[in-house]
Scaffold this active site. Structure first.
Site, PDB file in Angstrom:
ATOM      1  N   GLU A 168       4.506  -7.560   4.022  1.00 23.90           N
ATOM      2  CA  GLU A 168       4.558  -7.909   5.441  1.00 23.90           C
ATOM      3  C   GLU A 168       3.247  -8.438   6.021  1.00 23.90           C
ATOM      4  O   GLU A 168       2.595  -7.775   6.839  1.00 23.90           O
ATOM      5  CB  GLU A 168       5.050  -6.703   6.256  1.00 23.90           C
ATOM      6  CG  GLU A 168       6.414  -6.207   5.820  1.00 23.90           C
ATOM      7  CD  GLU A 168       7.034  -5.202   6.789  1.00 23.90           C
ATOM      8  OE1 GLU A 168       6.314  -4.695   7.657  1.00 23.90           O
ATOM      9  OE2 GLU A 168       8.238  -4.946   6.670  1.00 23.90           O
ATOM     10  N   GLU A 353      13.453  -4.412   2.073  1.00 23.21           N
ATOM     11  CA  GLU A 353      13.555  -3.254   2.977  1.00 23.21           C
ATOM     12  C   GLU A 353      14.627  -3.532   4.010  1.00 23.21           C
ATOM     13  O   GLU A 353      14.741  -4.646   4.512  1.00 23.21           O
ATOM     14  CB  GLU A 353      12.245  -2.993   3.750  1.00 23.21           C
ATOM     15  CG  GLU A 353      11.134  -2.382   2.953  1.00 23.21           C
ATOM     16  CD  GLU A 353       9.854  -2.181   3.785  1.00 23.21           C
ATOM     17  OE1 GLU A 353       9.948  -1.972   5.014  1.00 23.21           O
ATOM     18  OE2 GLU A 353       8.770  -2.255   3.183  1.00 23.21           O
TER      19      GLU A 353
HETATM   20  C1  FCB Z   1       8.200  -1.858   7.708  1.00 19.53           C
HETATM   21  C2  FCB Z   1       7.189  -1.296   6.751  1.00 19.53           C
HETATM   22  C3  FCB Z   1       7.527   0.060   6.210  1.00 19.53           C
HETATM   23  C4  FCB Z   1       8.192   0.937   7.234  1.00 19.53           C
HETATM   24  C5  FCB Z   1       9.309   0.199   7.935  1.00 19.53           C
HETATM   25  C6  FCB Z   1      10.059   1.012   8.957  1.00 19.53           C
HETATM   26  O1  FCB Z   1       7.590  -2.744   8.570  1.00 19.53           O
HETATM   27  O2  FCB Z   1       7.013  -2.144   5.654  1.00 19.53           O
HETATM   28  O3  FCB Z   1       6.358   0.614   5.695  1.00 19.53           O
HETATM   29  O4  FCB Z   1       7.270   1.443   8.104  1.00 19.53           O
HETATM   30  O5  FCB Z   1       8.819  -0.953   8.533  1.00 19.53           O
END
Ligand code: FCB
Length: 442
Positions: A168, A353
């Site tokens: 990210e 994610e």
């Molecule tokens: C993302 C992150 C992860 C977690 C989620 C909820 O931005 O990569 O570490 O905090 O959000």
């Protein structure tokens, strides 16, 4: 609750996994770990109740049972990150055996359980010594990162199924240097522009050394948040477009086209580090895959200042997580399709994610996280729709295996498939965990 789709609806080589990150679970006081800028940020009041990752989920000690949980759910893969300060406590120099040994055990533990290790090299825990030398504002940090990447590959590389350089970049750069919400907590446009570029230099330099080491399957993980105009007014649509440019197009355009989006460069150009143009070829070197992290959409109204970045976020009408994030699965489908059509073509994509925070209640019967179950179900349907449209999505990782240290929100926000009692470190699988297990077994 059951998923509407069955596992058989996905190709047999599609990978399902769960994800975590080092600082959020390991416990930096366990084992030998240097300080990172998150320790400082937490101490200086950047997090809820000044909470930090000192102990977190004590995963440094409890990793065997955590990997058992991944395995028992039926996942194929585990996405984890490596803490740079465990490998190089000062961010440079000889790697620390104790740190490498830990990840060596962890990776072997995955292989013993037949779980594919998906490693991320940088999930935000920048060694404090480097943060003290201007962190990502300083191009040298990118070169240090390449050295660190080489140490990791030399020791673990033969057993990693995939390696992501950076998690990210938007959070590393914009959220941390413009909004001040993450370490190092700056609110400075000039620092932001430097970080927006240097984090990609770090990626590029790291890829370069890993290619030399013949490390296979290299990628990067970008987060995307659907930029919704609050109304149909021209000014609100413009605000949303600028948000989309900064958040969702800046990094992927650089990585895939070797340039930054012109509608954003119009404003950031004066602050860019000198000679940035010379890095663009390296930044856009070929990748083996791209990861997308997706959670929510945000709603944008014109902020009335007439100045960049033009937008203020307003509350939207959709159902929300405990953090106020709207549930908007169509956004995930949108990004998978747009990424393929505008940037990546046949390149394999992973949803690295996806998940939601809820204020779960642990009872004698476990944790009935119906809201989270519904969220996962809807988002898997969205992934499936994109795949039916031909998007080459190769895997999906739920965030997160465990409740953990949720950065600025500390331990207040829970994302886990597995509940963690932070007093006792007891793990209790939630209904969402059981839902995945059933789905993956079928
Ligand atoms: C993302 C992150 C992860 C977690 C989620 C909820 O931005 O990569 O570490 O905090 O959000």
């Amino acid at each position: 609750m059951r998923m509407t789709l069955s596992r058989a609806a996905f190709p047999t080589d599609f990978r399902f996994g769960a994800a975590t990150a080092a600082y959020q679970i390991e416990g930096t006081r366990l084992g030998t770990c240097g300080r990172s800028h998150w320790d400082k940020f937490a101490r200086d009041g950047g997090t809820f109740n000044n909470e930090n990752g000192d102990i977190a989920c004590a995963h440094y000690d409890l990793w065997p049972q955590d990997l058992d949980l991944v395995k028992r759910a039926g996942f194929d893969a585990y996405r984890f990150s490596i803490a740079w300060p465990r490998i190089q406590p000062e961010g440079r120099g000889k790697p620390l055996a104790e740190g490498l040994d830990f990840y060596d055990r962890l990776v072997d533990g995955m292989l013993e359980r037949d779980l594919e290790p998906f490693a991320t090299l940088y999930h935000w825990d920048l060694p404090l010594a480097l943060a003290d030398r201007d962190g990502w504002r300083n191009r040298d940090t990118a070169l240090r990162f390449a050295d660190y990447s080489a140490h990791v590959c030399q020791r673990l590389g033969d057993r990693l199924a995939s390696v992501a350089t950076i998690n990210e970049p938007w959070c590393v750069a914009w959220l941390s240097h413009y909004e001040g919400a993450h370490a190092p907590g700056l609110k400075d446009i000039s620092a932001t522009a430097k970080a927006m570029h240097n984090i990609l230099v770090a990626h590029a330099e790291s890829v370069k050394v890993m290619r030399e080491l013949k490390q296979p399957n290299l990628g990067i993980v970008l987060n995307m948040e659907y930029s919704n105009p609050a109304t149909d007014k021209e000014a609100d649509r413009h605000a949303a477009q600028i948000h989309d440019g900064i958040y969702n197009r800046w990094f992927v355009e650089a990585l895939r086209k070797g340039r930054y989006p012109s509608d954003i460069m119009e404003y950031l150009d004066p602050y860019m580090p000198e000679g940035w143009q010379d890095d663009m070829d390296d930044i856009s070197a070929p990748l083996d895959w791209l990861g997308i992290n997706y959670y929510t959409r945000s709603n944008h109204a014109d902020n009335g200042t007439g100045a960049f970045p033009f937008s203020r976020t307003v509350t939207g009408p959709l159902p929300k997580s405990s953090m106020g994030w709207e549930t908007y699965p169509d956004g995930l489908e949108f990004f998978l399709k747009r990424t393929r059509s505008d940037y990546t073509g046949d390149l394999p994509l992973y949803v690295t994610e996806n998940g939601t925070a809820r204020h779960d209640r642990l009872t004698e019967d476990g944790v009935d996280d119906a809201g989270r179950c519904g969220y996962f179900n809807q988002h898997l349907e969205a992934v499936h729709r994109a795949m039916e449209d031909g998007v080459p999505v190769k895997g999906y990782f739920a965030w997160s295996l465990l409740d953990n240290f949720e950065w600025a929100f500390g331990y207040r926000e829970r994302f886990g498939l597995v509940h963690v009692d932070y007093e006792t470190q007891k793990r209790t699988p939630k209904a969402s965990y059981h839902m995945f297990r059933q789905f993956l077994e079928d």
